[in-house]
Design a protein around this motif. Structure first.
Motif, PDB file in Angstrom:
ATOM      1  N   SER A  21      -2.599  -0.373   1.500  1.00  0.00           N
ATOM      2  CA  SER A  21      -1.390  -0.929   2.109  1.00  0.00           C
ATOM      3  C   SER A  21      -0.197  -0.836   1.162  1.00  0.00           C
ATOM      4  O   SER A  21       0.948  -0.900   1.596  1.00  0.00           O
ATOM      5  CB  SER A  21      -1.608  -2.380   2.518  1.00  0.00           C
ATOM      6  N   PHE A  27       2.326   3.098   4.532  1.00  0.00           N
ATOM      7  CA  PHE A  27       3.198   2.113   5.167  1.00  0.00           C
ATOM      8  C   PHE A  27       4.255   2.790   6.023  1.00  0.00           C
ATOM      9  O   PHE A  27       4.496   2.396   7.175  1.00  0.00           O
ATOM     10  CB  PHE A  27       3.878   1.246   4.096  1.00  0.00           C
ATOM     11  N   THR A  31       3.152   2.120   9.725  1.00  0.00           N
ATOM     12  CA  THR A  31       3.749   0.825  10.067  1.00  0.00           C
ATOM     13  C   THR A  31       5.228   0.953  10.407  1.00  0.00           C
ATOM     14  O   THR A  31       5.666   0.565  11.491  1.00  0.00           O
ATOM     15  CB  THR A  31       3.573  -0.181   8.902  1.00  0.00           C
ATOM     16  N   ALA A 104       9.752  -3.428   4.605  1.00  0.00           N
ATOM     17  CA  ALA A 104       8.533  -3.728   3.841  1.00  0.00           C
ATOM     18  C   ALA A 104       8.565  -5.147   3.275  1.00  0.00           C
ATOM     19  O   ALA A 104       7.557  -5.858   3.293  1.00  0.00           O
ATOM     20  CB  ALA A 104       8.359  -2.713   2.718  1.00  0.00           C
ATOM     21  N   PHE A 109       5.034  -6.866   2.375  1.00  0.00           N
ATOM     22  CA  PHE A 109       4.337  -5.821   1.637  1.00  0.00           C
ATOM     23  C   PHE A 109       4.817  -5.779   0.194  1.00  0.00           C
ATOM     24  O   PHE A 109       4.092  -5.361  -0.696  1.00  0.00           O
ATOM     25  CB  PHE A 109       4.568  -4.449   2.293  1.00  0.00           C
TER      26      PHE A 109
END
Length: 299
Positions: A21, A27, A31, A104, A109
């Motif tokens: 991740s 990412f 995502t 992010a 993240f």
């Protein structure tokens, strides 16, 4: 057994999922893009994909925490020196990368945003356009098929104010009785533009043998079109920095020079704010100032 302790498969999987991740490209592709792309146009999606490609050129293995001030400085140097990206292009890629980083951070993240400590100023874009005489010089060139296609797309945009993405999507369904009706890809605004003799001639030339919903122009990338426009500019003896977007500014400028009011320019170009259109009303004065300035500097 590992270090005298039993290995628990679920813990190992969890560990590697956490490590994965932190990978920027995981990412970005799994995502950020799926969530962001539902709200933006294909043109903007292209620029985000290009950002990902450039970042991989700089560092194929990149973690989210690797993006700090030092990395951004390397990113800046790579854009300007290796890719020879202009000021406006650098600004746009900064803006896109910053959007990814903010996203992010919002999703937890990462803990911080390096752009919070970086001040950069949006460059004021100079509006470039051609004069009527320069457009005529380009129109009158004898060109091969590839350069001819590029020239005709560019001229149609000069005559209609359509962006590159919109010119590429024109089909026979878009025009009626000497009128072109197009939903602009960038703004989703519908513009209805009267077809002049010159623009009608171009559309009729390319629509032959095309199905009603088939784009009339062969698709060529923006990058390649701009390369060919540099060749055309040299032959026509116009500014060698010529790019496709000059066509849209040329359309607005020519309208302004023919005393078309700003509100009608706004309607024809699909602007949402009349202030965007006012620059074309004043373009003739700006052009005269530039000419006087160049004469004074030579004297």
């Amino acid at each position: 057994m590992l270090g005298g302790k039993p290995i628990i498969l679920d813990k190992i999987k969890t560990y590697f999922r956490k490590e994965n991740s932190k990978d920027f490209y995981t990412f970005f592709e799994n995502t950020f893009c799926p969530r962001k792309f539902s709200d933006i146009t294909e043109g903007t999606q292209y620029h985000y994909r290009l950002l990902g490609k450039i970042l991989k050129e700089i560092r194929p293995n990149l973690h989210l925490y690797d993006i700090d001030l030092n990395f951004i400085q390397k990113f800046d140097c790579y854009l300007k020196e290796k890719r020879e990206t202009g000021i406006g292009g650098v600004w746009n890629k900064y803006k896109n990368l910053k959007t990814v980083i903010i996203f992010a951070k919002k999703l937890k993240f990462i803990d911080s945003n390096p752009y919070d400590d970086l001040k950069y100023v949006n460059p004021k874009n100079k509006t470039h356009f051609l004069t009527q005489q320069q457009v005529e010089r380009i129109k009158n060139l004898e060109l091969n098929d590839s350069l001819g296609l590029t020239r005709d797309k560019f001229l149609l945009a000069c005559y209609t104010g359509l962006r590159f993405s919109d010119v590429n999507r024109i089909t026979r369904k878009n025009w009626g009785s000497r009128m072109l009706s197009v939903e602009m890809q960038k703004t989703k605004e519908i513009v209805n533009i009267p077809l002049s003799k010159n623009s009608l001639k171009i559309t009729l030339k390319y629509q032959r043998f095309k199905k009603k919903d088939e784009p009339i122009f062969r698709n060529v990338s923006n990058q390649n079109v701009n390369k060919m426009l540099k060749e055309i500019a040299e032959m026509a003896e116009v500014d060698p920095k010529l790019s496709f977007h000059w066509s849209r500014h040329t359309f607005g400028s020519l309208l302004g020079q023919h005393n078309v009011n700003a509100f009608l320019i706004m309607k024809l170009m699909g602007h949402k704010n009349v202030n965007q259109s006012l620059i074309y009303v004043n373009s003739n004065k700006a052009m005269m100032k530039d000419i006087i300035k160049s004469i004074v500097n030579k004297g």
